[in-house]
Write an enzyme that holds these catalytic residues in place. Structure first.
Site, PDB file in Angstrom:
ATOM      1  N   ARG A  63      34.652  49.114  58.150  1.00 16.01           N
ATOM      2  CA  ARG A  63      33.925  50.166  58.855  1.00 16.01           C
ATOM      3  C   ARG A  63      32.547  49.737  59.333  1.00 16.01           C
ATOM      4  O   ARG A  63      32.059  50.213  60.336  1.00 16.01           O
ATOM      5  CB  ARG A  63      33.755  51.379  57.934  1.00 16.01           C
ATOM      6  CG  ARG A  63      34.880  52.358  58.100  1.00 16.01           C
ATOM      7  CD  ARG A  63      34.964  53.245  56.918  1.00 16.01           C
ATOM      8  NE  ARG A  63      35.246  52.440  55.724  1.00 16.01           N
ATOM      9  CZ  ARG A  63      35.817  52.904  54.630  1.00 16.01           C
ATOM     10  NH1 ARG A  63      36.149  54.148  54.563  1.00 16.01           N
ATOM     11  NH2 ARG A  63      36.062  52.124  53.595  1.00 16.01           N
ATOM     12  N   LYS A 168      47.645  45.806  44.570  1.00 16.27           N
ATOM     13  CA  LYS A 168      47.890  46.658  43.424  1.00 16.27           C
ATOM     14  C   LYS A 168      46.746  47.672  43.342  1.00 16.27           C
ATOM     15  O   LYS A 168      45.661  47.313  43.782  1.00 16.27           O
ATOM     16  CB  LYS A 168      47.877  45.733  42.222  1.00 16.27           C
ATOM     17  CG  LYS A 168      48.320  46.294  40.947  1.00 16.27           C
ATOM     18  CD  LYS A 168      48.121  45.328  39.822  1.00 16.27           C
ATOM     19  CE  LYS A 168      47.865  46.113  38.569  1.00 16.27           C
ATOM     20  NZ  LYS A 168      46.491  46.343  38.270  1.00 16.27           N
ATOM     21  N   ASP A 197      51.693  40.965  43.027  1.00 17.64           N
ATOM     22  CA  ASP A 197      51.390  41.046  41.599  1.00 17.64           C
ATOM     23  C   ASP A 197      50.800  39.676  41.291  1.00 17.64           C
ATOM     24  O   ASP A 197      51.532  38.688  41.229  1.00 17.64           O
ATOM     25  CB  ASP A 197      52.657  41.271  40.769  1.00 17.64           C
ATOM     26  CG  ASP A 197      52.323  41.401  39.289  1.00 17.64           C
ATOM     27  OD1 ASP A 197      51.406  40.690  38.831  1.00 17.64           O
ATOM     28  OD2 ASP A 197      52.956  42.201  38.600  1.00 17.64           O
ATOM     29  N   HIS A 198      49.488  39.623  41.128  1.00 14.46           N
ATOM     30  CA  HIS A 198      48.854  38.299  41.106  1.00 14.46           C
ATOM     31  C   HIS A 198      49.278  37.455  39.898  1.00 14.46           C
ATOM     32  O   HIS A 198      49.085  36.248  39.896  1.00 14.46           O
ATOM     33  CB  HIS A 198      47.322  38.411  41.209  1.00 14.46           C
ATOM     34  CG  HIS A 198      46.658  38.804  39.933  1.00 14.46           C
ATOM     35  ND1 HIS A 198      46.593  40.096  39.506  1.00 14.46           N
ATOM     36  CD2 HIS A 198      46.025  38.074  38.996  1.00 14.46           C
ATOM     37  CE1 HIS A 198      45.961  40.138  38.349  1.00 14.46           C
ATOM     38  NE2 HIS A 198      45.598  38.923  38.013  1.00 14.46           N
ATOM     39  N   GLU A 236      42.365  40.482  26.912  1.00 11.80           N
ATOM     40  CA  GLU A 236      41.199  40.202  27.746  1.00 11.80           C
ATOM     41  C   GLU A 236      39.938  40.425  26.923  1.00 11.80           C
ATOM     42  O   GLU A 236      39.912  41.286  26.036  1.00 11.80           O
ATOM     43  CB  GLU A 236      41.164  41.138  28.948  1.00 11.80           C
ATOM     44  CG  GLU A 236      42.345  41.004  29.861  1.00 11.80           C
ATOM     45  CD  GLU A 236      42.180  41.882  31.091  1.00 11.80           C
ATOM     46  OE1 GLU A 236      41.558  41.417  32.055  1.00 11.80           O
ATOM     47  OE2 GLU A 236      42.621  43.036  31.060  1.00 11.80           O
ATOM     48  N   ASP A 255      47.848  50.353  34.240  1.00  8.77           N
ATOM     49  CA  ASP A 255      47.164  49.249  34.915  1.00  8.77           C
ATOM     50  C   ASP A 255      47.920  47.927  34.755  1.00  8.77           C
ATOM     51  O   ASP A 255      47.952  47.109  35.667  1.00  8.77           O
ATOM     52  CB  ASP A 255      45.745  49.124  34.325  1.00  8.77           C
ATOM     53  CG  ASP A 255      44.898  48.072  35.031  1.00  8.77           C
ATOM     54  OD1 ASP A 255      45.043  47.936  36.257  1.00  8.77           O
ATOM     55  OD2 ASP A 255      44.089  47.400  34.359  1.00  8.77           O
ATOM     56  N   HIS A 260      52.299  43.602  35.700  1.00  9.45           N
ATOM     57  CA  HIS A 260      52.110  42.274  35.095  1.00  9.45           C
ATOM     58  C   HIS A 260      52.973  42.046  33.848  1.00  9.45           C
ATOM     59  O   HIS A 260      53.644  41.025  33.727  1.00  9.45           O
ATOM     60  CB  HIS A 260      50.648  42.069  34.693  1.00  9.45           C
ATOM     61  CG  HIS A 260      49.673  42.331  35.790  1.00  9.45           C
ATOM     62  ND1 HIS A 260      49.945  42.056  37.101  1.00  9.45           N
ATOM     63  CD2 HIS A 260      48.413  42.838  35.772  1.00  9.45           C
ATOM     64  CE1 HIS A 260      48.894  42.374  37.843  1.00  9.45           C
ATOM     65  NE2 HIS A 260      47.962  42.852  37.057  1.00  9.45           N
ATOM     66  N   LYS A 360      41.651  45.405  26.549  1.00 10.28           N
ATOM     67  CA  LYS A 360      40.337  44.897  26.979  1.00 10.28           C
ATOM     68  C   LYS A 360      39.407  44.820  25.782  1.00 10.28           C
ATOM     69  O   LYS A 360      39.648  45.442  24.749  1.00 10.28           O
ATOM     70  CB  LYS A 360      39.755  45.832  28.035  1.00 10.28           C
ATOM     71  CG  LYS A 360      40.571  45.844  29.310  1.00 10.28           C
ATOM     72  CD  LYS A 360      39.736  46.244  30.503  1.00 10.28           C
ATOM     73  CE  LYS A 360      40.569  46.296  31.756  1.00 10.28           C
ATOM     74  NZ  LYS A 360      40.936  45.002  32.285  1.00 10.28           N
TER      75      LYS A 360
HETATM   76  C1  BG6 Z   1      44.403  43.483  37.154  1.00  4.23           C
HETATM   77  C2  BG6 Z   1      44.009  44.676  36.331  1.00  4.23           C
HETATM   78  O1  BG6 Z   1      45.561  43.750  37.888  1.00  4.23           O
HETATM   79  O2  BG6 Z   1      44.632  42.374  36.286  1.00  4.23           O
HETATM   80  C3  BG6 Z   1      42.760  44.366  35.538  1.00  4.23           C
HETATM   81  O3  BG6 Z   1      43.765  45.789  37.190  1.00  4.23           O
HETATM   82  C4  BG6 Z   1      42.960  43.125  34.707  1.00  4.23           C
HETATM   83  O4  BG6 Z   1      42.393  45.461  34.711  1.00  4.23           O
HETATM   84  C5  BG6 Z   1      43.495  41.968  35.554  1.00  4.23           C
HETATM   85  O5  BG6 Z   1      41.703  42.761  34.154  1.00  4.23           O
HETATM   86  C6  BG6 Z   1      43.885  40.789  34.684  1.00  4.23           C
HETATM   87  O6  BG6 Z   1      44.153  39.674  35.487  1.00  4.23           O
HETATM   88  P1  BG6 Z   1      43.791  38.198  35.017  1.00  4.23           P
HETATM   89  O7  BG6 Z   1      44.323  37.321  36.092  1.00  4.23           O
HETATM   90  O8  BG6 Z   1      42.299  38.145  34.884  1.00  4.23           O
HETATM   91  O9  BG6 Z   1      44.470  37.995  33.717  1.00  4.23           O
END
Ligand code: BG6
Length: 513
Positions: A63, A168, A197-198, A236, A255, A260, A360
């Site tokens: 924007r 996502k 989905d990374h 994490e 989440d 994942h 987390k």
């Molecule tokens: C994301 C979540 O998809 O994946 C986050 O929304 C999470 O909450 C993250 O921290 C974790 O990814 P990675 O690659 O850091 O393990």
């Protein structure tokens, strides 16, 4: 040289990787966090690998009214300030930045898409291919796709592609995921939609297929006959940081689990596909997710634990209560940790529990898949003071990517004494990997038209279908969120859940030998 990556001074060339076809890479959300933190660094790494061709171009869409020069200057500043920052003085950045353009416009305004069309027309000499990467808030996913469709931008001509990458979270529950799929599929073909989905971009996750299907020795023992249970962990150390608003409405279950965690589970439990064809692989994974047993309301007790972090210390740093975080309800019952006991109702996995945990503000950052095999009968070693531990294979997804195997060995000496030993393969010891954010493979595959590592509509819906009854079961009032101290291994109830089955979680804090 084989398939080894060659490191040439600053340039890292992957000789076996063919350059991706020319295209224009539109990034919606050009001034957002994802763009500067992950997309630009990944495109930089791909440029460094030599897999982006001269006719490749990037166009930011957002924007903010600004000139292309201002946008380039903004990006250069932003990426220079990233931790492990890119060399913005070097040749690669110069190459990349000279290919970056900008289109200002509101995502809901058809005029924006007119400008995008003009931009593509101007590039027609070079290429008609385009990727539209939606690095935007989820509420825009359908709107932008529909606007692209209405402007004719998703129409593919012979020999050209138009791909849409959707980030996502893909929906917040089953009905919203279904509705989003319906809207996307009304304007684009399934093969044009790349749902990210990374976790699937992580090298070790991809290695699961090589490990399981490229080796003769694992597949025969990969079943209920030999495997006792599986533990899948994504721990994490980070807190909710600046994401309180999103996270408090979402929680760890939504989440992390349908996407994942279930992808890791599917990689572990899938049947061998007949080929590496995208649909062959994705069909096998979807079958696993569809076979996850749906929880009934009473099953949640003893099979699901939700936790929330309280003040504590993570890596020596003070962490405040989750409820005191920015944009979090002071009486929030949202979970920042979840542990689940899942079953995959298939012939191969009948009766084998898959324990899944993620959270987390835990003691360490560790993502892994641990396969615990059945114990050997102890008759020969019953004189030993302690029972032998069962064999354990751990796939270390991150950090310290690799695979380890625990087994028993005789301690040297005249008396028969056994000890557990560990064989350990670490990626870093064997391969020189180019620096990576984890997004490179995904972007490259999308440019090349390979959706294997992306989620299909039915996979996403199967994930939500399995999670929905859990959400219902745990929100039935019986379940209370359990507190755990930041910096710990999670709530004690999660340990009780495994203890009831005679198991123990692998400690999060442990040395790899
Ligand atoms: C994301 C979540 O998809 O994946 C986050 O929304 C999470 O909450 C993250 O921290 C974790 O990814 P990675 O690659 O850091 O393990």
């Amino acid at each position: 040289m084989g398939s080894e990556t060659v490191v040439l001074g600053q340039k890292v060339l992957a000789p076996d990787t063919a350059p991706a076809p020319a295209s224009t890479f539109f990034i919606f959300g050009a001034s957002g966090d994802l763009t500067k933190r992950l997309l630009l660094p990944s495109l930089y790494n791909l440029a460094n690998e030599g897999v982006l061709v001269d006719d490749f171009a990037i166009v930011g869409v957002d924007r903010v009214e600004q000139s292309e020069e201002d946008y380039r200057a903004y990006l250069t500043d932003e990426v220079a300030n990233l931790p492990g920052h890119l060399d913005t003085e070097g040749e690669t950045w110069k190459w990349l930045i000279s290919r970056i353009g900008y289109v200002a416009g509101d995502f809901e305004d058809p005029a924006t898409y007119g400008r995008i069309r003009e931009r593509l027309e101007r590039r027609r000499q070079q290429t008609g291919n385009a990727v539209f990467y939606l690095a935007v808030a989820p509420r825009f996913f359908a709107t932008i796709s529909e606007q692209l469709g209405a402007a004719g931008l998703l129409k593919e001509e012979p020999e050209t592609f138009r791909h849409v990458v959707v980030e996502k979270p893909f929906g917040t529950d089953l009905p919203s995921a279904r509705a989003l799929n319906r809207r996307l599929l009304a304007v684009a073909d399934e093969r044009q939609i790349y749902r990210i989905d990374h976790f699937l971009g992580k090298e070790t996750v991809q290695n699961m297929m090589a490990l399981r299907f490229g080796n003769g020795i694992f597949e025969p023992i990969w079943s209920k006959e030999y495997i006792d249970h599986v533990q899948i962990t994504a721990a994490e150390t980070v807190t909710v940081e600046q994401r309180g608003r999103f996270y408090d409405a979402t929680g760890a279950l939504r989440d992390m689990v349908p996407n994942h965690m279930f992808q890791l589970l599917a990689m572990t439990a899938m049947e061998p596909p007949n080929s590496f064809d995208a649909d062959a692989v994705r069909t096998e994974k979807t079958k696993v997710i569809e076979a996850i047993r749906h929880m009934r309301p009473n099953d949640a007790i003893g099979a699901a634990v939700r936790g929330q972090y309280r003040a504590g210390f993570v890596n020596g740093q003070a962490v405040r209560d989750y409820r005191a975080e920015r944009d979090v309800d002071p009486e929030s019952r949202t979970e920042t940790y979840v542990a689940l006991k899942c079953f995959v109702d298939s012939w191969r996995w009948n009766g084998v529990p898959f324990y899944v945990r993620t959270g987390k503000a835990l003691a360490v950052r560790r993502t892994e898949i641990a396969i615990q095999f059945k114990r050997a009968p102890g008759v020969l070693f019953r004189h030993l003071p302690t029972a032998l531990k069962p064999n354990l294979m751990v796939i270390h997804v991150q950090p310290d990517e690799g695979v380890s195997l625990r087994f028993a060995a005789k301690v040297p000496g005249r008396k028969v004494k056994l000890s557990e030993v560990e064989m350990d393969f670490k990626y870093a010891d064997y391969f020189k990997a180019a620096p990576s954010t984890g997004y490179e493979t995904l972007i490259y595959d999308c440019l090349c038209g390979d959706p294997t590592l992306f989620q299909r509509a039915d996979t996403i819906e199967a994930g939500w279908e399995a999670v929905e009854p859990i959400i219902e079961a745990v929100s039935g009032g019986e379940d209370e969120v359990q507190f755990y101290s930041a910096g710990s291994n999670g709530p004690a109830m999660a340990d009780v859940m495994l203890a009831q089955d005679g198991f123990q979680w692998l400690p999060l804090e442990r040395e790899r030998r």
